[in-house]
Design an enzyme around this catalytic site. Structure first.
Site: not given
Ligand code: SAH
Length: 215
Positions: A61-62
């Site tokens: 994920s970011q």
């Protein structure tokens, strides 16, 4: 490339600038070497403002999403935490830095094995990792003070609510396969309180209480 400087820049420009306030979360994001959780060829991009491929069509994920979800769990250090979707192991490492013990489940053996290796190499010993369908949680180890699902679910799995301790928080993206809303569900003595956070886009939760593989 100096990864420590890249990490500090990431924290300032992507997290603090967007409102992440929890000091412990910020400390953990400054400390955990995110570049070790992506393939070596991608290490230079590890601190960029986006998710990255980790193999098996899955993504890490970011950074902002990792920080936001972690902040929503309001960890103080004593918690037993469940994560569904180990992926690269990065989120598990952040959680293990902030809680007492982390239980994490991944359906792809290849990802789980790689994550285990990196987590071991960092000396993070308070993580139990299981290969399998985590959409129904990890019943033998319940209840949990906090549960985080890092894959998009069609709805909130009832089994995860059951495995939440009183006062516990479940953070989960719920929606269709293209967009979801990040939800936080808090269990009180006699009810569940649901709050909406941001819109997001995760890979799908595949399993008994998730999507089927062909969806
Ligand atoms: N938290 C991860 C990112 C996860 S991407 C990280 O920090 O890198 C979502 C992950 O959830 C993928 O690895 C996917 O294989 C896994 N996943 C999807 N459905 C699952 C299920 N039912 N049980 C366990 N893992 C699942």
């Amino acid at each position: 490339m100096n990864f420590e400087i890249a990490r500090k820049r990431m924290v300032d420009s992507q997290l603090v600038a967007r409102g992440v306030k929890d000091k412990r979360v910020i400390e953990a994001m400054l400390k955990v070497p995110r570049h070790l959780f992506v393939e070596e060829a991608m290490a230079a991009q590890a601190y960029s403002d986006s998710p990255l491929p980790i193999g098996d069509k899955q993504t890490i994920s970011q950074p902002y999403m990792v920080a936001l979800m972690t902040e929503l769990m309001e960890l103080t250090g004593s918690e037993r935490v469940l994560e569904i979707g180990t992926g690269s192991g990065y989120q598990a490492a952040i959680l293990a830095t902030l809680a007492s013990r982390v239980y994490t489940v991944e359906r792809f053996r290849s990802l789980a094995m790689r994550a285990r290796k990196v987590l071991d190499s960092l000396g993070l010993l308070n993580i139990s990792l299981k290969i399998g369908d985590g959409s129904e949680g990890w019943e033998e180890e319940a209840p949990f003070d906090a549960i985080m699902v890092t894959a998009g679910a069609p709805e909130i799995p009832q089994s995860l609510l059951k495995q939440l301790a009183i006062g516990g928080r479940l953070v989960i993206p719920v929606g269709n396969q293209y967009e979801q809303v990040l939800l936080r569900v808090t269990r009180t003595v006699d009810s569940f309180i649901t709050e909406q956070s941001v819109g997001c886009r995760f890979v799908k939760l595949v399993g008994k209480s998730g999507w089927s593989i062909d969806d």
